[in-house]
Design a protein around this motif. Sequence first.
Motif, mmCIF file in Angstrom:
data_model
loop_
_atom_site.group_PDB
_atom_site.id
_atom_site.type_symbol
_atom_site.label_atom_id
_atom_site.label_comp_id
_atom_site.label_asym_id
_atom_site.label_seq_id
_atom_site.Cartn_x
_atom_site.Cartn_y
_atom_site.Cartn_z
ATOM 1 N N VAL A 153 -42.160 25.004 1.092
ATOM 2 C CA VAL A 153 -43.484 24.954 1.696
ATOM 3 C C VAL A 153 -43.403 25.527 3.105
ATOM 4 C CG1 VAL A 153 -45.408 23.497 2.408
ATOM 5 C CG2 VAL A 153 -44.108 22.908 0.360
ATOM 6 N N PHE A 203 -45.120 27.578 -1.477
ATOM 7 C CA PHE A 203 -46.495 27.219 -1.139
ATOM 8 C C PHE A 203 -46.717 27.633 0.306
ATOM 9 C CE2 PHE A 203 -49.669 24.560 0.825
ATOM 10 C CZ PHE A 203 -50.670 24.446 -0.126
ATOM 11 N N TRP A 215 -48.591 16.736 1.670
ATOM 12 C CA TRP A 215 -47.236 16.970 1.166
ATOM 13 C C TRP A 215 -46.295 15.800 1.472
ATOM 14 C CZ3 TRP A 215 -45.489 20.275 -2.261
ATOM 15 C CH2 TRP A 215 -46.207 21.442 -2.530
ATOM 16 N N ILE A 262 -51.727 22.704 -4.345
ATOM 17 C CA ILE A 262 -50.484 21.932 -4.302
ATOM 18 C C ILE A 262 -50.043 21.556 -5.714
ATOM 19 C CG2 ILE A 262 -49.472 19.723 -3.590
ATOM 20 C CD1 ILE A 262 -51.164 19.883 -1.057
#
Length: 365
Positions: free
Chosen positions: A65, A35, A48, A20
């Motif tokens: 993400v 990600f 997150w 991350i």
Amino acid sequence: MSFILTFLGKGGTGRTTIAIAAAKRFASQGKRVLFAGQDVSPALSLLWETPLSAEPQTVATGLDVVQLQTTVLLERSWEDLKQQEAQYLRTPFLKAVYGQELGVLPGMDSALILNAIREYDASDRYDVIVYDGAGDQATLRMLGMPEILSWYIRRFRQVFADSDLGKTISPFIQPVASAVLNVNWSGDVFNQPAAQQVNNILAQGTAAVADPNRVAAYLVTTGDRAAQATAKYLWGSAQQVGVTVGGVVLNQSMAIDGLQSEFDPLPIATVPTRAEGDWQTVMNALPDFTQATQVPRPIATNIAERKVALFLPGFDKKQVKLTQYGPEVTIEAGDQRRNIFLPPELSGRQVTGAKFQDGYLIISF
């Protein structure tokens, strides 16, 4: 094309935290970042600090993400397969089966995730893809899948062509295929449009994995000796699938003494324990992930000297086995087996000698 980065290491070493932080740092540098996390539990959303889904969602400027979910990926791939079937078969039959009713079989996860990463890479939406997977042998086998499948195709293609069965049925392939296919099918059964499309995808994947400008892995460990031993083992295993390991991230510890000799010549970056909500400190401590090109490559070929050198750190002579049953050379190290695809100048030659020296297996032809 994207730079694909992943992390290897024992569970509990903080691989996801490092991944991350890496994604956040790339985004802060103006990169378009995805990600891709394999963990479908709520833990990833908590890290997150936002609910995640199977579709990429923007969480910050330049940073998307996605939470990779096998069932969703299976449905998408099944629809793609049905479209391919409709393109080639006169009477498709898979249209009666729906992706939503398919169960997930062992091994599907790796293939589907690799295909998803390939599609995100091909979309040209991202400069960097940070893949947060299991970080173990399963991740390495997934990355090595294109090369392994390529070997199966070329090996069994030749075996089939040389067999009595292949020679016997070849004249009948075209008449039968014409009755059921929308395309002309003649000659080599492995050299048809659909097969060529698969071969091209596998070739691209193999080339990407072998290029540290395209794919790189970093080891994550802590001060724990078991974590360090696992990292070293995964380092050698990564070389077996052609993945370049660019360095070591020592997480939650500053005790670097003794690690330099264990992981030489890899650079080691120390990362302090992350305080709640503090990502910047971790981001600042991370290494330059684009420098993976500076470390030894997994395999080097010297045609003039008729030698191939494989870098296999973490293994000793007793753990490495070399055989040449078929036209290619097979190397076993740890729980990985690799068939070396030799250049034309060396292909078909017999091995005349091999030695294990300073972490390198040097093969002479």
